[in-house]
Design a protein around this motif. Structure first.
Motif, PDB file in Angstrom:
ATOM      1  N   UNK A  17      64.702  -0.875  65.820  1.00  8.97           N
ATOM      2  CA  UNK A  17      66.145  -0.901  66.054  1.00  8.97           C
ATOM      3  C   UNK A  17      66.860  -0.067  66.736  1.00  8.97           C
ATOM      4  N   UNK A  18      66.516   1.319  66.851  1.00 10.96           N
ATOM      5  CA  UNK A  18      66.921   2.173  67.728  1.00 10.96           C
ATOM      6  C   UNK A  18      66.795   1.810  69.125  1.00 10.96           C
ATOM      7  N   UNK A  19      65.489   1.475  69.368  1.00 12.65           N
ATOM      8  CA  UNK A  19      65.108   0.914  70.852  1.00 12.65           C
ATOM      9  C   UNK A  19      66.032  -0.144  71.217  1.00 12.65           C
ATOM     10  N   UNK A  20      66.304  -1.224  70.310  1.00 15.41           N
ATOM     11  CA  UNK A  20      67.211  -2.354  70.468  1.00 15.41           C
ATOM     12  C   UNK A  20      68.556  -1.701  71.077  1.00 15.41           C
ATOM     13  N   UNK A  21      69.044  -0.648  70.175  1.00 13.10           N
ATOM     14  CA  UNK A  21      70.185  -0.135  70.507  1.00 13.10           C
ATOM     15  C   UNK A  21      70.300   0.605  71.799  1.00 13.10           C
ATOM     16  N   UNK A  22      69.307   1.257  72.081  1.00  3.59           N
ATOM     17  CA  UNK A  22      69.286   2.072  73.269  1.00  3.59           C
ATOM     18  C   UNK A  22      69.285   0.745  74.558  1.00  3.59           C
ATOM     19  N   UNK A  23      68.744  -0.224  74.528  1.00  5.77           N
ATOM     20  CA  UNK A  23      68.787  -1.272  75.433  1.00  5.77           C
ATOM     21  C   UNK A  23      70.186  -1.909  75.723  1.00  5.77           C
ATOM     22  N   UNK A  24      70.802  -1.953  74.450  1.00  8.46           N
ATOM     23  CA  UNK A  24      72.045  -2.478  74.310  1.00  8.46           C
ATOM     24  C   UNK A  24      73.042  -1.171  74.975  1.00  8.46           C
ATOM     25  N   UNK A  25      72.908  -0.101  74.641  1.00  8.57           N
ATOM     26  CA  UNK A  25      73.995   1.088  75.507  1.00  8.57           C
ATOM     27  C   UNK A  25      73.584   0.901  76.738  1.00  8.57           C
ATOM     28  N   UNK A  26      72.254   0.621  77.296  1.00  7.38           N
ATOM     29  CA  UNK A  26      72.108   0.803  78.722  1.00  7.38           C
ATOM     30  C   UNK A  26      72.861  -0.407  79.420  1.00  7.38           C
ATOM     31  N   UNK A  27      72.714  -1.664  78.770  1.00  7.83           N
ATOM     32  CA  UNK A  27      73.332  -2.731  79.155  1.00  7.83           C
ATOM     33  C   UNK A  27      74.786  -2.388  79.370  1.00  7.83           C
ATOM     34  N   UNK A  28      75.483  -2.156  78.203  1.00  4.56           N
ATOM     35  CA  UNK A  28      76.995  -1.822  77.903  1.00  4.56           C
ATOM     36  C   UNK A  28      77.290  -0.907  79.359  1.00  4.56           C
ATOM     37  N   UNK A  29      76.556   0.266  79.399  1.00  7.29           N
ATOM     38  CA  UNK A  29      76.784   1.077  80.291  1.00  7.29           C
ATOM     39  C   UNK A  29      77.051   0.677  81.895  1.00  7.29           C
ATOM     40  N   UNK A  30      76.028  -0.080  82.065  1.00 10.98           N
ATOM     41  CA  UNK A  30      75.788  -0.713  83.414  1.00 10.98           C
ATOM     42  C   UNK A  30      77.012  -1.675  83.766  1.00 10.98           C
ATOM     43  N   UNK A  31      77.259  -2.304  82.598  1.00 16.56           N
ATOM     44  CA  UNK A  31      78.548  -3.231  82.876  1.00 16.56           C
ATOM     45  C   UNK A  31      79.750  -3.033  82.813  1.00 16.56           C
ATOM     46  N   UNK A  32      80.179  -1.857  82.032  1.00 18.75           N
ATOM     47  CA  UNK A  32      81.314  -1.402  81.847  1.00 18.75           C
ATOM     48  C   UNK A  32      81.493  -0.103  82.519  1.00 18.75           C
ATOM     49  N   UNK A  33      80.469   0.715  82.936  1.00 18.33           N
ATOM     50  CA  UNK A  33      80.860   2.012  83.609  1.00 18.33           C
ATOM     51  C   UNK A  33      81.080   3.114  82.398  1.00 18.33           C
ATOM     52  N   UNK A  34      80.806   2.619  81.269  1.00 13.91           N
ATOM     53  CA  UNK A  34      81.402   3.604  80.215  1.00 13.91           C
ATOM     54  C   UNK A  34      79.903   3.992  79.381  1.00 13.91           C
ATOM     55  N   UNK A  35      79.958   5.091  78.755  1.00 12.53           N
ATOM     56  CA  UNK A  35      78.969   5.366  77.841  1.00 12.53           C
ATOM     57  C   UNK A  35      78.926   4.558  76.668  1.00 12.53           C
ATOM     58  N   UNK A  36      77.396   4.293  76.320  1.00 12.30           N
ATOM     59  CA  UNK A  36      77.440   3.386  75.028  1.00 12.30           C
ATOM     60  C   UNK A  36      77.734   4.106  73.731  1.00 12.30           C
ATOM     61  N   UNK A  37      77.458   3.261  72.755  1.00 13.41           N
ATOM     62  CA  UNK A  37      77.724   4.046  71.487  1.00 13.41           C
ATOM     63  C   UNK A  37      76.820   3.538  70.054  1.00 13.41           C
ATOM     64  N   UNK A  38      75.809   2.426  70.682  1.00 15.63           N
ATOM     65  CA  UNK A  38      75.129   1.791  69.416  1.00 15.63           C
ATOM     66  C   UNK A  38      73.934   2.787  69.083  1.00 15.63           C
ATOM     67  N   UNK A  39      73.276   3.600  69.921  1.00 16.77           N
ATOM     68  CA  UNK A  39      72.091   4.243  69.101  1.00 16.77           C
ATOM     69  C   UNK A  39      72.886   5.455  68.637  1.00 16.77           C
TER      70      UNK A  39
END
Lengths: 167, 439
Positions: free
Chosen positions: B146-168
């Motif tokens: 699950x943590x790895x999935x959250x890290x992937x989602x954080x990366x996707x979120x960051x690349x699209x929004x330009x913001x840091x993520x918060x899922x992990x």
């Protein structure tokens, strides 16, 4: 079912649990007698039961206030007299708030209420080292509705006795 | 410079309209209006080996849950796909994704071997026909999927929004059972989305307001286990705790770490009066910061450690103030109608979140540090105690329902006031504290 059980306890008034849990607090009938043994009969003026019922163990407060209303002076004078007469007992005065308010503020407000009672009892001659205070903020209501009818009973300072023998 | 898709979260209350069916670079429209979530697709990651099949599907679902859960993205269901992704290395058929209006596409592959799990993934800007950033891979243990999935989602979120993520990230909170007048409370910790709950204490004593250390490895909290409220420090890894502060005849509560992870700011009550103090967790050395007959509580450090925001009723009602970290003259920052409490400084430093009581209702709100731009994000019978997501864009808080059967639960909301939603927990839950992003 739960409410009915509580109503029965309140009616009986004499039900006291000898309890060593440090989290116990003064509920309807008072259940925080720290292992002091028998609560005794309300007809015995040296008993905890007498203190709670005949003297009165609590003071209620107005919203966001910690001033002791004149209606409660007699109760506190009685508490002071009882404590003076029954020197083996110590007390923890528990301050409480209703649920209208934030957690931290209510902890501080409950402490003000408990301290107001403590100061009054000291002014009536009770030694300060027999009186501790604690605040439960809004964490331990005795009435659970979200109306003033309940809130008024929850905004309280309860003088909870225990035997001083254990130190 | 990184190129973003349709969402740009610059500024405070910014949203963007995703440009549906638009060719070429996506237009960014900054408005305060309702956001149109960005349509994206996350086809099930490609399993490499039969052991990987289940994880590949689950990881894809967690990624989609994270992204869609922000309210900024809308997943296109797999039933709409024209073609799937069966080979992570094969070129992407942009036309097939463009045709179903997937503006972003996330592809990946999962390889499980024994107890190790490796996830590779890529993010595509479909309408530009180009990859957004480079392919990445994360490796970990199977239990940590699950943590790895959250890290992937954080990366996707960051690349699209330009913001840091918060899922992990994780949340420590008070788990509650039982009726209002006999409530049992214990500390618990979970992933930000409610998964993987673990209890950190028993329910013998009242516990209140756990707060993460800046590195997320320790938690400060208040417990009545001594019979009086006192501050404890708990190590999340080994669940060992120690009493931090004890002076006879006092109560201590409302602790929070300074950004140095070494200093704790808290409230101490003596003789019915509550003031703010600091304490060094190693030496125990303390400093008194306020000295007033009023209630001073709920202190929170600025992220640079130089200032403290707190609440006080010195004016006659609860209001917010800012003072230097070493104490000294305080400046009042809240001036609206009602009472303000539980201030928390944003991790970005730009805002303070608070609880406001006005006309019998409770609100979670934010304002700037000079008190301007106050914005109430929620309203209910009892909302209280906000905590910031690591990127300073989302708040989590306690909402308690009314009446004899009242129950506390956790909610989150954007700082724009959008996307209010409950965090599912098995029992009642209150007093959340959001961890920093995990390393």
């Amino acid at each position: 079912m739960r409410l009915m059980t509580k109503a029965m306890i309140l009616t009986a008034g004499l039900v006291l649990a000898a309890c060593t849990n440090p989290n116990s607090f003064g509920r309807g009938g008072g259940d925080a007698l720290n292992g002091a043994g028998a609560a005794g009969s309300a007809s015995d003026p040296t008993s905890v039961a007498y203190f709670e019922q005949a003297v009165g163990d609590r003071v209620l407060f107005a919203v966001d206030q910690s001033t002791i209303a004149s209606d409660y002076v007699e109760v506190l004078n009685g508490q002071a007299n009882w404590l003076t007469t029954n020197g083996d007992f110590v007390a923890v005065i528990e301050g409480h708030a209703d649920e209208q308010g934030t957690s931290e503020y209510n902890l501080a407000l409950g402490a003000r209420r408990a301290n107001a009672v403590r100061e009054y009892l000291i002014s009536r001659g009770v030694a300060g080292n027999r009186l501790q205070v604690v605040s439960y903020g809004k964490e331990r209501p005795i009435e659970v509705c979200s109306d003033e009818a309940c809130y008024t009973k929850n905004r309280r300072a309860v003088t909870v006795l225990s035997s001083g023998l254990s130190g | 410079m990184m190129r973003y898709l349709a969402i740009l979260l610059a500024g405070l209350f910014v949203s963007a309209t995703s440009a549906a069916a638009q060719n070429g670079p996506l237009r960014i429209e900054i408005t305060e209006g309702v956001i149109e979530p960005l349509p994206y697709a996350v086809p099930n990651f490609v399993p490499e080996g039969t052991e990987s099949t289940e994880y590949a599907a689950s990881i894809s679902r967690v990624i989609a849950g994270d992204l869609s859960g922000t309210g900024l993205f809308r997943e296109i269901p797999s039933s709409a796909y024209i073609s799937g992704i069966n080979d992570f290395a094969a070129p992407v058929q942009y036309a097939d994704w463009k045709a179903i209006n997937a503006q972003a596409l996330v592809t990946g592959a999962v390889n499980v071997s024994g107890n190790s799990l490796v996830v590779k993934f890529r993010v595509y800007d479909v309408f530009s026909g180009a990859e957004l950033g480079n392919g990445l891979q994360f490796a970990g243990t199977v239990e940590g999927w699950r943590r790895i999935a959250h890290k992937v989602a954080d990366t996707v979120y960051s690349r699209i929004t330009g913001e840091g993520g918060y899922f992990d990230s994780r949340v420590v909170f008070v788990s509650e059972t039982g009726p209002k007048d006999e409530r049992k409370q214990r500390l618990a910790i979970m992933d930000y989305d409610g998964a993987n709950i673990q209890f950190l204490t028993g329910s013998e004593a009242i516990v209140l307001a756990p707060r993460f250390s800046p590195t997320g490895d320790r938690v400060l909290y208040t417990s009545y286990e001594s019979g009086f409220p006192r501050i404890y420090l708990l190590d999340v890894g080994n669940v060992q705790r120690r009493l931090l502060e004890q002076q006879d005849g006092t109560m201590s509560f409302a602790p929070r770490f300074a950004p140095d992870g070494q200093t704790v700011v808290y409230s101490l009550t003596r003789g019915g009066n509550t003031d703010i103090f600091t304490l060094d967790v190693t030496s125990g050395a303390g400093v008194r910061l306020t000295s007033a007959p009023s209630i001073e509580t709920a202190p929170s450090f600025s992220p640079d450690g130089t200032q403290i925001v707190f609440e006080s009723d010195r004016s006659g009602s609860q209001q917010l103030y800012v003072m230097p970290a070493g104490g000294g003259e305080a400046r009042r920052i809240s001036f609206g109608q009602g009472r303000y409490g539980t201030p928390v400084w944003s991790p970005r430093g730009d805002l303070v979140a608070f609880t406001k009581q006005s006309k019998g209702r409770f609100h979670i709100g934010v304002m700037r540090l000079d008190g301007s731009e106050e914005r109430l994000l929620t309203a209910s019978f009892l909302d209280e105690g906000p905590t910031w997501a690591p990127n300073g864009r989302v708040l989590m808080f306690t909402r308690e329902s009314q009446g004899a059967d009242g129950r506390a639960s956790l909610y989150s909301v954007d700082i724009s006031g959008r996307n209010l939603k409950p965090i599912r927990t098995p029992d009642g839950a209150s007093d959340p504290s959001w961890s920093p992003l995990q390393k």
